[in-house]
Write an enzyme that holds these catalytic residues in place. Structure first.
Site, PDB file in Angstrom:
ATOM      1  N   SER A  35      23.251  77.642 -39.554  1.00 24.53           N
ATOM      2  CA  SER A  35      23.888  78.634 -40.421  1.00 24.53           C
ATOM      3  C   SER A  35      23.687  79.997 -39.772  1.00 24.53           C
ATOM      4  CB  SER A  35      23.199  78.611 -41.794  1.00 24.53           C
ATOM      5  OG  SER A  35      23.410  79.830 -42.480  1.00 24.53           O
ATOM      6  N   TYR A  64      15.979  78.784 -47.025  1.00 23.32           N
ATOM      7  CA  TYR A  64      17.206  78.150 -46.508  1.00 23.32           C
ATOM      8  C   TYR A  64      17.357  78.454 -45.020  1.00 23.32           C
ATOM      9  CZ  TYR A  64      22.281  77.455 -45.846  1.00 23.32           C
ATOM     10  OH  TYR A  64      23.516  77.069 -45.382  1.00 23.32           O
TER      11      TYR A  64
HETATM   12  N1  NAD Z   1      30.108  77.346 -46.260  1.00 25.52           N
HETATM   13  C1  NAD Z   1      29.481  78.183 -45.436  1.00 25.52           C
HETATM   14  O1  NAD Z   1      29.894  79.349 -45.222  1.00 25.52           O
HETATM   15  C2  NAD Z   1      28.243  77.726 -44.730  1.00 25.52           C
HETATM   16  C3  NAD Z   1      27.501  78.670 -44.010  1.00 25.52           C
HETATM   17  C4  NAD Z   1      26.369  78.246 -43.315  1.00 25.52           C
HETATM   18  C5  NAD Z   1      26.019  76.900 -43.333  1.00 25.52           C
HETATM   19  N2  NAD Z   1      26.744  76.005 -44.045  1.00 25.52           N
HETATM   20  C6  NAD Z   1      26.336  74.607 -44.019  1.00 25.52           C
HETATM   21  O2  NAD Z   1      27.482  73.789 -43.957  1.00 25.52           O
HETATM   22  C7  NAD Z   1      27.159  72.500 -44.488  1.00 25.52           C
HETATM   23  C8  NAD Z   1      28.277  72.069 -45.443  1.00 25.52           C
HETATM   24  O3  NAD Z   1      28.146  72.803 -46.653  1.00 25.52           O
HETATM   25  P1  NAD Z   1      29.378  73.402 -47.449  1.00 25.52           P
HETATM   26  O4  NAD Z   1      29.355  74.867 -47.244  1.00 25.52           O
HETATM   27  O5  NAD Z   1      30.612  72.643 -47.139  1.00 25.52           O
HETATM   28  O6  NAD Z   1      28.880  73.146 -48.971  1.00 25.52           O
HETATM   29  P2  NAD Z   1      29.312  72.071 -50.083  1.00 25.52           P
HETATM   30  O7  NAD Z   1      28.369  72.282 -51.210  1.00 25.52           O
HETATM   31  O8  NAD Z   1      30.763  72.207 -50.356  1.00 25.52           O
HETATM   32  O9  NAD Z   1      29.034  70.662 -49.397  1.00 25.52           O
HETATM   33  C9  NAD Z   1      27.729  70.139 -49.259  1.00 25.52           C
HETATM   34  C10 NAD Z   1      27.765  68.654 -49.594  1.00 25.52           C
HETATM   35  O10 NAD Z   1      26.460  68.112 -49.335  1.00 25.52           O
HETATM   36  C11 NAD Z   1      26.211  67.158 -50.358  1.00 25.52           C
HETATM   37  N3  NAD Z   1      24.762  66.919 -50.516  1.00 25.52           N
HETATM   38  C12 NAD Z   1      23.842  67.806 -50.981  1.00 25.52           C
HETATM   39  N4  NAD Z   1      22.637  67.205 -51.039  1.00 25.52           N
HETATM   40  C13 NAD Z   1      22.806  65.933 -50.595  1.00 25.52           C
HETATM   41  C14 NAD Z   1      21.924  64.824 -50.426  1.00 25.52           C
HETATM   42  N5  NAD Z   1      20.619  64.898 -50.748  1.00 25.52           N
HETATM   43  N6  NAD Z   1      22.435  63.670 -49.932  1.00 25.52           N
HETATM   44  C15 NAD Z   1      23.752  63.581 -49.637  1.00 25.52           C
HETATM   45  N7  NAD Z   1      24.636  64.576 -49.795  1.00 25.52           N
HETATM   46  C16 NAD Z   1      24.165  65.749 -50.265  1.00 25.52           C
HETATM   47  C17 NAD Z   1      26.808  67.763 -51.602  1.00 25.52           C
HETATM   48  O11 NAD Z   1      27.006  66.784 -52.614  1.00 25.52           O
HETATM   49  C18 NAD Z   1      28.102  68.357 -51.055  1.00 25.52           C
HETATM   50  O12 NAD Z   1      29.167  67.425 -51.148  1.00 25.52           O
HETATM   51  C19 NAD Z   1      25.779  72.662 -45.159  1.00 25.52           C
HETATM   52  O13 NAD Z   1      24.796  72.136 -44.298  1.00 25.52           O
HETATM   53  C20 NAD Z   1      25.622  74.158 -45.284  1.00 25.52           C
HETATM   54  O14 NAD Z   1      24.277  74.546 -45.315  1.00 25.52           O
HETATM   55  C21 NAD Z   1      27.851  76.402 -44.747  1.00 25.52           C
END
Ligand code: NAD
Length: 257
Positions: free
Chosen positions: A144, A157
């Site tokens: 991230s 985080y």
């Molecule tokens: N969206 C952003 O701007 C951003 C920025 C930095 C990092 N990220 C990272 O990107 C990745 C995707 O996240 P996103 O932004 O699409 O969020 P999101 O919440 O839309 O998707 C995350 C998914 O992970 C699943 N999840 C959570 N805990 C779980 C578990 N214990 N077992 C199985 N599944 C689980 C959730 O049910 C969800 O479907 C994450 O690792 C997040 O930290 C996203």
């Protein structure tokens, strides 16, 4: 349609929402067989329903809790029983919540580590023997921008994401001679379940002026889309990414230039 992922068997965790969901659909569209894993079974069912008719037969869904060792072992075993092998894994599952660091409970700290860091480790460990069966295996992990730039209230985080980045570098070198590649995606400001709920997940008295520097000036301040991350992941898994390993790719619309 680009068919560069035809014959590839790919696991995507976090596939019920956001970037993981967008990635599952993109990989499908490029010809892959996709095993979509997530905690949220109903949303996995909706993902399956929303896949194009001519691609749905290549999409397999399987519940998993990546924070639970037995659940991960069972889920990977089910995928291998179904497909017989594995070419790539995309570890998108993750959670975010923020606290004033001096108020963060040990339970909340531990939960972030258990899901984000231990969950990524467990998925990688269980997948590695299969990814190493032949050369060309790929691991995509999720760091991230908070791991590399200051994001207030997200110390825990950010620490999990920095640890994932380090973990990926070690894995990339450890298995390079066996033809494995491992890459960190570094998203920032992508529309998803996490970013839609970030305001509620920060302390109620958060000082938002500390977050003002996190805009995307090179992109008119708009949010990115999961599809804009998914396209990069498809490239990385394909032969087009063959010379990319042990590194990060930041996708944030220039918010941290
Ligand atoms: N969206 C952003 O701007 C951003 C920025 C930095 C990092 N990220 C990272 O990107 C990745 C995707 O996240 P996103 O932004 O699409 O969020 P999101 O919440 O839309 O998707 C995350 C998914 O992970 C699943 N999840 C959570 N805990 C779980 C578990 N214990 N077992 C199985 N599944 C689980 C959730 O049910 C969800 O479907 C994450 O690792 C997040 O930290 C996203």
């Amino acid at each position: 349609m680009n068919t560069r992922l035809t014959e590839k068997i790919i696991i995507v965790t976090g596939a019920a929402s956001g970037i993981g969901r967008g990635t599952a659909l993109r990989l499908l569209s490029e010809g892959a067989q996709v095993a979509a894993l997530d905690l949220r079974e109903e949303d996995l069912r909706l993902l399956h329903e929303s896949a194009p008719d001519n691609e749905r037969s290549r999409l397999f869904t399987q519940p998993v809790d990546i924070a639970d060792e037995q659940s991960v072992q069972e889920a990977v075993a089910v995928v291998i029983a179904r497909f017989g092998r594995l070419d790539a894994i995309v570890n998108a599952a993750g959670i975010l919540y923020g606290d004033h660091t001096h108020e963060m409970t040990l339970d909340r700290w531990n939960r972030l580590l258990q899901v984000n860091l231990t969950g990524t480790f467990l998925m990688v460990r269980e997948s590695l023997p299969h990814l190493l069966e032949k050369k060309g295996g790929v691991i995509i992990n999720f760091a991230s921008t908070s791991a590399f730039f200051a994001h207030p209230y997200m110390a825990a985080y950010a620490a999990t994401k920095g640890a994932i980045a380090s973990f990926t570098h070690s894995v990339a070198l450890e298995y390079a001679k066996q033809g494995l590649r491992a890459v960190n995606i570094v998203p920032g400001g992508i529309t998803s379940g996490i970013t839609n709920t970030t305001p509620q997940n920060l302390p109620a008295d958060a000082d938002w002026s500390l977050l003002e520097h996190l805009g995307a000036p090179l992109n008119d301040g708009r949010m990115g889309t999961p599809a804009e991350v998914a396209g990069v992941i498809a490239m990385l898994i394909s032969e087009d990414g063959a010379f990319i390993t042990g590194t990060e790719i930041r996708i944030d619309g220039g918010a941290h230039t």
